[in-house]
Design a protein around this motif. Structure first.
Motif, PDB file in Angstrom:
ATOM      1  N   GLY A   7      -3.917   8.738 -22.778  1.00  0.00           N
ATOM      2  CA  GLY A   7      -3.725   9.911 -21.959  1.00  0.00           C
ATOM      3  C   GLY A   7      -2.117   9.679 -21.526  1.00  0.00           C
ATOM      4  N   ALA A   8      -1.573  11.013 -21.502  1.00  0.00           N
ATOM      5  CA  ALA A   8      -0.182  11.015 -20.983  1.00  0.00           C
ATOM      6  C   ALA A   8      -0.296  11.914 -19.926  1.00  0.00           C
ATOM      7  N   LEU A  29      -1.847   7.261 -26.431  1.00  0.00           N
ATOM      8  CA  LEU A  29      -2.642   7.931 -27.366  1.00  0.00           C
ATOM      9  C   LEU A  29      -3.015   9.078 -26.714  1.00  0.00           C
ATOM     10  N   VAL A  30      -2.539  10.257 -27.413  1.00  0.00           N
ATOM     11  CA  VAL A  30      -2.736  11.785 -26.810  1.00  0.00           C
ATOM     12  C   VAL A  30      -3.105  12.558 -27.977  1.00  0.00           C
ATOM     13  N   ARG A  31      -3.704  13.785 -27.417  1.00  0.00           N
ATOM     14  CA  ARG A  31      -4.028  14.973 -28.233  1.00  0.00           C
ATOM     15  C   ARG A  31      -2.931  15.689 -28.668  1.00  0.00           C
ATOM     16  N   LYS A  57       6.366   6.439 -27.226  1.00  0.00           N
ATOM     17  CA  LYS A  57       5.808   5.840 -28.467  1.00  0.00           C
ATOM     18  C   LYS A  57       4.494   6.477 -28.507  1.00  0.00           C
ATOM     19  N   LEU A  58       4.267   7.583 -29.237  1.00  0.00           N
ATOM     20  CA  LEU A  58       2.963   8.142 -29.474  1.00  0.00           C
ATOM     21  C   LEU A  58       2.172   7.822 -30.704  1.00  0.00           C
ATOM     22  N   VAL A  59       0.717   7.492 -30.312  1.00  0.00           N
ATOM     23  CA  VAL A  59      -0.282   7.124 -31.240  1.00  0.00           C
ATOM     24  C   VAL A  59      -1.483   8.088 -31.412  1.00  0.00           C
ATOM     25  N   THR A  60      -2.060   8.397 -32.780  1.00  0.00           N
ATOM     26  CA  THR A  60      -3.134   9.316 -32.539  1.00  0.00           C
ATOM     27  C   THR A  60      -4.697   8.541 -32.630  1.00  0.00           C
ATOM     28  N   ALA A  61      -5.517   9.463 -32.463  1.00  0.00           N
ATOM     29  CA  ALA A  61      -6.890   8.585 -32.551  1.00  0.00           C
ATOM     30  C   ALA A  61      -7.268   7.928 -33.786  1.00  0.00           C
ATOM     31  N   GLY A  62      -6.712   8.725 -34.982  1.00  0.00           N
ATOM     32  CA  GLY A  62      -7.110   8.198 -36.184  1.00  0.00           C
ATOM     33  C   GLY A  62      -6.045   6.985 -36.566  1.00  0.00           C
TER      34      GLY A  62
END
Length: 310
Positions: A7-8, A29-31, A57-62
């Motif tokens: 969450g951000a 880790l964001v939507r 630096k953004l990452v996804t659930a996958g």
């Protein structure tokens, strides 16, 4: 230290930004919707003399990016179970997971999903919100994260985490009993939530009318009685602080749950208030005012579930 902020939003974004600014390797880790906003504007924190600008630096659930040393879990309780599924691939043998939610029900969910060895206790003390642009507004001075082993034993990993937090300007004093600290924060937030949501007003508005201050004191007494019966009596200094907080004339203070309520959005009512009253029943503690506040919020949630505007 490799850190994943799940969450951000107003809490995770603030602490993650502080850590990244201090040179830590932080991923968020964001939507998709939040990712789009952050890609367009960056992660911004303003208020209380602070101005942070960060390309996160953004990452996804996958694809969360492999094992991390530390996971800060700061999602709303309504998103907890999905967040656990998203973060599980990022948790390795050496990962420490610190939940920054109110209440204590998240501990059972975390241990069941990730194992007891990964989970620490956690308390966040910060007053932040998101503005219309999605930037983080800091509204009061505290910037605190308390953490510790669930069994209270000293550990090198807790010391290392506290050192990293402190180096980023986040207060993280030693905490001998983190579970008790989580209960004490729960007493504070449940009192504040019940006062403002039951009366549909700010702390100052409630205290501007006859009976307002007495309501806050009575709600605090109920919540503190539950904590004491659970084996975690609230220290006098914390009781005094909460009393002052919920009885201050003219205070504009509201919790995020209240802001969700008046916006017609889903709330964390079950996690913050209903769970507390259920535990009160099991401990034979009477909480008539907290029961009323929980009922009030359940009606709100029922309206939302039925597709009606609150």
């Amino acid at each position: 230290m490799r850190i994943l902020s799940v969450g951000a939003g107003a809490v995770g974004g603030f602490f993650g930004a502080r850590l990244a600014q201090a040179g830590q390797d932080v991923s968020f880790l964001v939507r998709p919707a939040r990712a789009k906003a952050l890609e367009a504007r960056g992660l911004r924190v303003d208020g209380q003399g602070e101005e942070l600008r960060l390309i996160p630096k953004l990452v996804t659930a996958g694809a969360p990016g492999g094992d991390y040393d530390l996971v800060l879990l700061s999602v709303k309780a309504t998103a907890l179970h999905q967040a656990l599924a998203d973060v599980e691939p990022a948790v390795g043998r050496g990962t420490a997971v610190v939940p920054l939610l109110n209440g204590v029900a998240q501990l059972d969910a975390l241990v069941a999903r990730l194992g007891s060895g990964a989970v620490l206790g956690g308390v966040a003390k910060v007053v932040t919100t998101l503005n219309e642009e999605g930037d983080i507004l800091r509204m009061a001075p505290p910037a605190v994260i308390l953490t510790g082993e669930l069994d209270g034993r000293p550990s090198a990993r807790v010391d290392a985490i506290r050192a990293v937090l402190t180096g980023a300007g986040i207060d993280s004093p030693p905490t001998a009993d983190i579970v008790a600290a989580m209960w004490h924060k729960w007493v504070f937030i449940s009192t504040l939530v019940a006062v403002t949501c039951l009366m549909r007003g700010t702390v100052g508005e409630v205290n501007a009318v006859a009976g307002g201050a007495a309501l806050g004191a009575s709600l605090l007494a109920e919540a503190a009685a539950v904590s004491a019966a659970a084996g975690h009596p609230v220290p006098e200094a914390e009781l005094a602080f909460t009393t002052t907080t919920v009885t201050t004339p003219g205070s504009p203070l509201t919790p995020s749950l209240y802001r969700d309520l008046v916006a017609g959005a889903p709330t964390e009512a079950d996690h913050v208030l209903t769970d507390l009253t259920v535990r009160a029943r099991a401990l034979a503690v009477a909480t008539p005012l907290l029961d009323l506040a929980a009922l009030h919020l359940r009606v709100h949630e029922h309206r939302l579930a039925a597709g009606r505007t609150p």
